[in-house]
Structures are given as structure tokens and as C-alpha cells.
Write a protein that holds these residues in place. Structure first.
Motif, PDB file in Angstrom:
ATOM      1  N   ASP A 103       0.824  -1.181  -0.063  1.00 21.60           N
ATOM      2  CA  ASP A 103       0.047   0.078  -0.086  1.00 21.60           C
ATOM      3  C   ASP A 103       0.758   1.199   0.123  1.00 21.60           C
ATOM      4  O   ASP A 103       0.233   2.424   0.503  1.00 21.60           O
ATOM      5  CB  ASP A 103      -1.091  -0.217   1.185  1.00 21.60           C
ATOM      6  CG  ASP A 103      -0.318   0.220   2.669  1.00 21.60           C
ATOM      7  OD1 ASP A 103       1.190   0.036   2.603  1.00 21.60           O
ATOM      8  OD2 ASP A 103      -1.119  -0.064   3.556  1.00 21.60           O
ATOM      9  N   ARG A 129      -3.805   5.295   1.221  1.00 16.53           N
ATOM     10  CA  ARG A 129      -4.779   5.045   2.439  1.00 16.53           C
ATOM     11  C   ARG A 129      -5.103   6.718   2.688  1.00 16.53           C
ATOM     12  O   ARG A 129      -4.720   7.610   2.376  1.00 16.53           O
ATOM     13  CB  ARG A 129      -3.677   4.767   3.549  1.00 16.53           C
ATOM     14  CG  ARG A 129      -3.450   3.520   3.301  1.00 16.53           C
ATOM     15  CD  ARG A 129      -4.373   2.409   3.539  1.00 16.53           C
ATOM     16  NE  ARG A 129      -3.782   1.120   3.677  1.00 16.53           N
ATOM     17  CZ  ARG A 129      -4.439   0.123   4.017  1.00 16.53           C
ATOM     18  NH1 ARG A 129      -5.696  -0.009   4.451  1.00 16.53           N
ATOM     19  NH2 ARG A 129      -3.726  -1.195   4.149  1.00 16.53           N
ATOM     20  N   LEU A 133      -7.611   8.484   8.998  1.00 20.45           N
ATOM     21  CA  LEU A 133      -7.739   7.274   9.534  1.00 20.45           C
ATOM     22  C   LEU A 133      -6.533   6.231   9.782  1.00 20.45           C
ATOM     23  O   LEU A 133      -6.719   5.417  10.644  1.00 20.45           O
ATOM     24  CB  LEU A 133      -8.882   6.245   8.719  1.00 20.45           C
ATOM     25  CG  LEU A 133     -10.255   6.795   9.009  1.00 20.45           C
ATOM     26  CD1 LEU A 133     -11.186   5.886   8.113  1.00 20.45           C
ATOM     27  CD2 LEU A 133     -10.734   7.010  10.253  1.00 20.45           C
ATOM     28  N   HIS A 134      -5.450   6.777   9.201  1.00 15.64           N
ATOM     29  CA  HIS A 134      -4.280   5.869   9.028  1.00 15.64           C
ATOM     30  C   HIS A 134      -2.924   6.916   9.579  1.00 15.64           C
ATOM     31  O   HIS A 134      -2.103   6.848   8.744  1.00 15.64           O
ATOM     32  CB  HIS A 134      -4.030   5.233   7.851  1.00 15.64           C
ATOM     33  CG  HIS A 134      -5.087   4.364   7.482  1.00 15.64           C
ATOM     34  ND1 HIS A 134      -5.320   3.048   8.013  1.00 15.64           N
ATOM     35  CD2 HIS A 134      -6.221   4.331   6.813  1.00 15.64           C
ATOM     36  CE1 HIS A 134      -6.497   2.327   7.624  1.00 15.64           C
ATOM     37  NE2 HIS A 134      -7.084   2.979   6.828  1.00 15.64           N
ATOM     38  N   ASP A 136      -0.373   5.764  11.390  1.00 18.56           N
ATOM     39  CA  ASP A 136       0.609   4.938  11.289  1.00 18.56           C
ATOM     40  C   ASP A 136       1.288   5.052   9.824  1.00 18.56           C
ATOM     41  O   ASP A 136       2.215   4.933   9.726  1.00 18.56           O
ATOM     42  CB  ASP A 136       0.154   3.515  11.619  1.00 18.56           C
ATOM     43  CG  ASP A 136      -1.070   3.026  10.781  1.00 18.56           C
ATOM     44  OD1 ASP A 136      -2.053   4.053  10.413  1.00 18.56           O
ATOM     45  OD2 ASP A 136      -1.196   1.814  10.605  1.00 18.56           O
ATOM     46  N   TYR A 137       0.248   4.934   9.083  1.00 19.52           N
ATOM     47  CA  TYR A 137       0.773   5.134   7.461  1.00 19.52           C
ATOM     48  C   TYR A 137       1.466   6.531   7.102  1.00 19.52           C
ATOM     49  O   TYR A 137       2.561   6.518   6.354  1.00 19.52           O
ATOM     50  CB  TYR A 137      -0.360   5.051   6.507  1.00 19.52           C
ATOM     51  CG  TYR A 137      -0.283   5.016   5.000  1.00 19.52           C
ATOM     52  CD1 TYR A 137       0.029   3.666   4.377  1.00 19.52           C
ATOM     53  CD2 TYR A 137      -0.281   6.149   4.247  1.00 19.52           C
ATOM     54  CE1 TYR A 137       0.057   3.816   3.088  1.00 19.52           C
ATOM     55  CE2 TYR A 137       0.047   6.119   2.742  1.00 19.52           C
ATOM     56  CZ  TYR A 137       0.239   4.883   2.202  1.00 19.52           C
ATOM     57  OH  TYR A 137       0.313   4.731   1.053  1.00 19.52           O
ATOM     58  N   GLU A 228      -9.079  -4.822   2.668  1.00 24.58           N
ATOM     59  CA  GLU A 228      -8.141  -3.935   2.484  1.00 24.58           C
ATOM     60  C   GLU A 228      -7.724  -3.735   1.032  1.00 24.58           C
ATOM     61  O   GLU A 228      -7.578  -2.502   0.536  1.00 24.58           O
ATOM     62  CB  GLU A 228      -6.985  -4.218   3.289  1.00 24.58           C
ATOM     63  CG  GLU A 228      -7.197  -3.934   5.021  1.00 24.58           C
ATOM     64  CD  GLU A 228      -5.606  -4.008   5.410  1.00 24.58           C
ATOM     65  OE1 GLU A 228      -4.980  -3.131   6.267  1.00 24.58           O
ATOM     66  OE2 GLU A 228      -5.195  -4.917   5.360  1.00 24.58           O
TER      67      GLU A 228
ATOM     68  N   TYR B 169      -0.089  15.601  10.507  1.00 28.22           N
ATOM     69  CA  TYR B 169      -1.660  15.143  10.700  1.00 28.22           C
ATOM     70  C   TYR B 169      -2.493  16.166  10.536  1.00 28.22           C
ATOM     71  O   TYR B 169      -3.706  15.992   9.993  1.00 28.22           O
ATOM     72  CB  TYR B 169      -1.833  14.466  11.942  1.00 28.22           C
ATOM     73  CG  TYR B 169      -2.833  13.534  12.224  1.00 28.22           C
ATOM     74  CD1 TYR B 169      -3.100  12.467  11.653  1.00 28.22           C
ATOM     75  CD2 TYR B 169      -4.100  14.171  12.860  1.00 28.22           C
ATOM     76  CE1 TYR B 169      -4.392  11.661  11.691  1.00 28.22           C
ATOM     77  CE2 TYR B 169      -5.276  13.653  12.831  1.00 28.22           C
ATOM     78  CZ  TYR B 169      -5.441  12.289  12.290  1.00 28.22           C
ATOM     79  OH  TYR B 169      -6.701  11.845  12.164  1.00 28.22           O
ATOM     80  N   ARG B 235     -13.814   8.310  12.128  1.00 31.76           N
ATOM     81  CA  ARG B 235     -13.477   9.425  11.599  1.00 31.76           C
ATOM     82  C   ARG B 235     -13.740  10.818  12.419  1.00 31.76           C
ATOM     83  O   ARG B 235     -12.525  11.428  12.784  1.00 31.76           O
ATOM     84  CB  ARG B 235     -13.902   9.860  10.214  1.00 31.76           C
ATOM     85  CG  ARG B 235     -12.818  10.135   9.160  1.00 31.76           C
ATOM     86  CD  ARG B 235     -13.652  10.122   7.852  1.00 31.76           C
ATOM     87  NE  ARG B 235     -12.236  10.160   6.847  1.00 31.76           N
ATOM     88  CZ  ARG B 235     -11.775  11.517   6.381  1.00 31.76           C
ATOM     89  NH1 ARG B 235     -12.401  12.518   6.972  1.00 31.76           N
ATOM     90  NH2 ARG B 235     -10.782  11.453   5.760  1.00 31.76           N
TER      91      ARG B 235
END
Lengths: 279, 279
Positions: A103, A129, A133-134, A136-137, A228, B169, B235
Motif C-alpha cells: 500500500d 490510504r 484514519l491511518h 501509522d501510514y 483492505e 496530521y 473518523r
């Protein structure tokens, strides 16, 4: 590729020498690292290079798919050139996309010169992604790779100002560390000032980010669940089709007339669809 | 609210007169339109206004939840003031959030003044969908509302330059039409030039966008399936907790010491958790 005119993609016949060197250098770097992962081009010669009936616009596109066992989806390289009443417009693009064995982000590098004293640079790793929501990505591909450092270094130059796409959708595709800037050099120094900034900071930014993509993304593997993977395909289809649509599909008819544009767009979409079937 | 010092949120005791007028005007507009949807504040008096032990920092926060049958999640209004060696720091915030009876965007309006000659404006409708996957949502809330027009009008002023959050972020949370700008006025004219730009273009931009939010978002209803609703809650939790965390939770201990910060953060989280239970 035959003896057709205009010349094929990697000759970049209309670009400033510094931009031509930069693009051929980026292509060589990418191809040297991905070489064994890339299939031979299947693009027909009348798309490898093409022009409009009156000869005022020329272009070249090559697309190479990744081998089935590689993480590469496809690589698209292109240049477009157009003589306008206001001067020449030159667009050089490198889009390197990955398949669903990972990804990790896609790579986009686009340089648009619409006058000798201005250059638009669009250089990014397209997130695959939803970064909200991610986190970590975001951390893995954007924080840990320190992509903010080259962005800030380029942005602080006095000739560099942020640029906003007129398409709101394109604005949504980019990462938070996108390099999307308009570079303007003073009128009197003209070409040589532009050559200097391209040979210096533009070149080093492009090379640094392409290296990050090759090191951290193009080799990446991730085991994805079925859901996913389905999400990723849906998102990739949107990203790639919309970025190609806004960039190429909308400009080609204007620059080359409907016949040439249809032929080129059909070829791009064929490569894209073939890859979709591979998943 | 009692006779405590410092004064409560809507008095904005430390702001420039023009900013105080703007914030009270925005609050009045929002409360006049949402009035019947808002429950009475349950925030205790030692959070409604507070200061640090030495009295160099002061702040006030009010939170009002929406009534159960309304589309309002909660409204948070706050100001923070801090005497620094370099001058006074003032932050005024209005965050208006919606619940899952709609997926329409939340409203954020934040004004940060760290010197008499500079002002940071952060004004946006936070998207509650992944805009890459939902171009229809982008169209409904960002294209059709023409949010790009006020953004461009403000951005073209010579005193206005784009601003980038240091948090990657936070950059991901904003919409493609976010107003995120640093306004710098010349040193010699100082306060009066800042007052002029706040009374003029800053005020009109803020009022226009708050009106768009009230017209198109705060009244919106959308029947969501269970999966969509679950996605929206996930979200929203990320958006609201992270935006409050980066903005308030990280700054409060530094400005007020751990005891006051803990008390205020607990109250914010309580309002947030209560709403989560309502869905």
C-alpha cells in the motif's frame, strides 16, 4: 520506436537543457533500480511520439508495466510541447505506480514550464490510504522518511511560492508534504537564473524524493486482507484515473485535436485497464 | 459564571477590539441560528475561566452540547492568553461539530495573534468523508458552496501568505478550500493596519464561511447505513480528538501548569465522551 518525428520520450527535445538533464537522470535512476521489474513497452509508435496536424504541438508517452511478481503497477513517462501565442508550453511527467502487493505511495513528478522565467513543480508521493484514519501510514511514509525537510528547503527560496491546483479534487490527492510550487526568476537574468535554480535546488529536491520513493516504497511489501485490498484498488482507480484525467485527458484534445488525443488516451487507458485485471 | 477572574469566554478580554468584535459577532450568529438546538452549558466555573498560579496566563472555555434531536454534536468556544518574553500570545477558537444525523462538515475558526503585526487565521469546514473516495461529497459541500471564492479573495491580499501546520496530521484534516494564512502588516503602521485588515477582509471571510456552514451543513440531514455511521464515528473521533489534542492539549500544560491543564482537558474530554455515547 522507428525514425518517426517528433523524437521519443527520453529525448525531451523542447525542454531547457537543465530540465532535460534532470528528467533523463530521474528516468535512468528509476529504471536502473526497477529494471528487472519492468516489462518491455507495448506502446505503439504513433503514441510513443505524436503531433497535431499543423505541427505546432508535439508529444511523446511511454508506459511500461511491472512484471507480475513485482510491486510495480506501471511507469508512465511523457512530455508535451505546444507553441502558444504567449510562448511555448512544456510539460514533463513521470508517474510511477505500485500494485496491491503493497500500500506504499505512488510517485508523481511533473514539471511545467509556460514561460522562460517560470516553472511549476509538482512532486509528491501520492498517499494510497486515507491519512486521517491511518496515522501509522502517515508516520511510516511521511514522518520517518522526513519528506518535510526537502519540502521546507525548497519552499524557503525567495523565487519559490506555493501553488494551488484549480481542481479541488487534485488538491485532495496530494500528501501533506507535497512539493507544489511555482518558481519565478527575475526577467533580466531570464534563462540563466532558471537554469541555475533547476540545476541546484530543484534537481536536488527531485533526486532526494525519488530516492526516498525507491528506497522506502518501490521495495515495500505488505500482506493485505481482502477488504483492505479491495479498498486499495478502489482508491488507486480514483487516484490514477483522476490524476491522468485532469492532467492529460483534458489537455490533449486542446493541444492535439480529437483524433490524436483519442489515440493517446486510449493507449493510456489500455495500460491502466490491463493492470486493473492483474489486480 | 460568578464573579471569578479572568472573565468568561465571550468577553475576550485580551483580544484586539476588532478581533473581539469579530468573535462575539460569529458566536452571536451561530447561537442565534442554533439556539434551540443547544443545551445549557454544563462546564464548571473553574473551567469556564482559569489562570496559571502566577497570573501570566489566562483562559476561558465553554462547551455546549446539542439537544438529542438536533444535528449538533457540540460547540466549543475558547480563548487563551499568555504573556511571553516576546509579547502576548492570544488564541480564540470556535469549533462547531455535528453528530451522525448528517455527514456534513464541522466548522473550525481559529485566530492566533502572537504579535501586534501578525495574525494566523485557520478557518475551514472539516471534511467528514475521505474526499478521494467521495467526489460527490466534495461537490456538495465545497464546489457548490463556492468556498474557493472567499479563499482566493483573502489569499490575493499582499499582507496574506499561506501557512503550513508543523503537524503533518493536522494538514491531513483540512479541506481543499481551507483558509490557513498568516497575515503580516507593516511595522510602522502596526496596530491600526491590523485592525483595518481584520475589520475588512478577515471579518467578511469569516462571516461568509460561517454563514455557508449554517446554511448548508448545520441544517443538513442524511440517512446513513450502519456501516457508514460507524465509519463516520471513527473518523469524527480522530478529527476531533486530534484537532483538540494538537491545539489545546499540547499547549495547556505549558501555558497553565499541569493542574489547571488537567482540569480543563478532563472537561473537554468529558463533553466529547458524553457525545460519543449519544452516537
Amino acid at each position: 520506436m522507428g525514425g518517426r518525428s517528433p523524437p521519443p520520450v527520453r529525448e525531451y527535445p523542447y525542454l531547457l537543457p537543465s530540465l532535460r538533464n534532470l528528467m533523463t537522470d530521474l528516468l535512468s535512476t528509476v529504471e536502473a533500480r526497477l529494471g528487472s521489474h519492468l516489462l518491455t513497452s507495448a506502446v505503439p509508435s504513433d503514441v510513443l511520439s505524436f503531433q497535431n496536424p499543423s505541427g505546432t504541438s508535439a508529444g511523446a508517452i511511454d508506459i511500461r508495466s511491472g512484471s507480475p511478481d513485482s510491486p510495480i503497477y506501471f511507469i508512465l513517462e511523457s512530455w508535451l510541447h505546444c507553441e502558444l501565442p504567449t510562448g511555448a508550453l512544456n510539460i514533463a511527467t513521470l508517474l510511477a505506480t505500485l500494485n496491491t502487493s503493497t500500500d506504499a505511495p505512488h510517485l508523481i513528478c511533473e514539471l511545467i514550464q509556460s514561460s522562460p522565467t517560470s516553472l511549476l513543480l509538482f512532486l509528491d508521493l501520492f498517499p494510497r490510504r486515507d491519512l486521517v484514519l491511518h496515522p501509522d501510514y502517515l508516520d511510516e511514509f511521511y514522518h520517518q522518511t522526513n519528506l518535510e525537510k526537502p519540502r521546507q528547503e525548497l519552499a524557503k527560496l525567495p523565487q519559490v511560492q506555493p501553488y494551488f491546483f484549480s481542481s479541488l479534487y487534485l488538491r485532495c490527492l496530494v500528501s501533506p508534504t507535497v512539493n507544489l510550487v511555482l518558481i519565478n526568476v527575475g526577467g533580466s537574468e531570464g534563462d540563466s537564473a532558471m537554469e541555475d535554480i533547476i540545476r541546484g535546488p530543484v534537481r536536488s529536491t527531485c533526486k532526494e524524493i525519488v530516492e526516498i520513493w525507491l528506497d522506502k516504497c518501490a521495495n515495500s511489501r505488505k500482506q493485505l486482507g481482502d477488504a483492505e485490498r479491495a479498498d486499495l484498488i478502489t482508491r488507486d482507480d480514483m487516484i490514477i484515473s483522476k490524476s491522468i484525467e485532469v492532467d492529460l485527458v483534458q489537455n490533449l484534445p486542446r493541444m492535439f485535436g480529437p483524433d490524436v488525443a483519442d489515440r493517446v488516451v486510449r493507449e493510456i487507458q489500455k495500460a491502466f485497464r490491463r493492470q486493473e485485471n492483474n489486480g
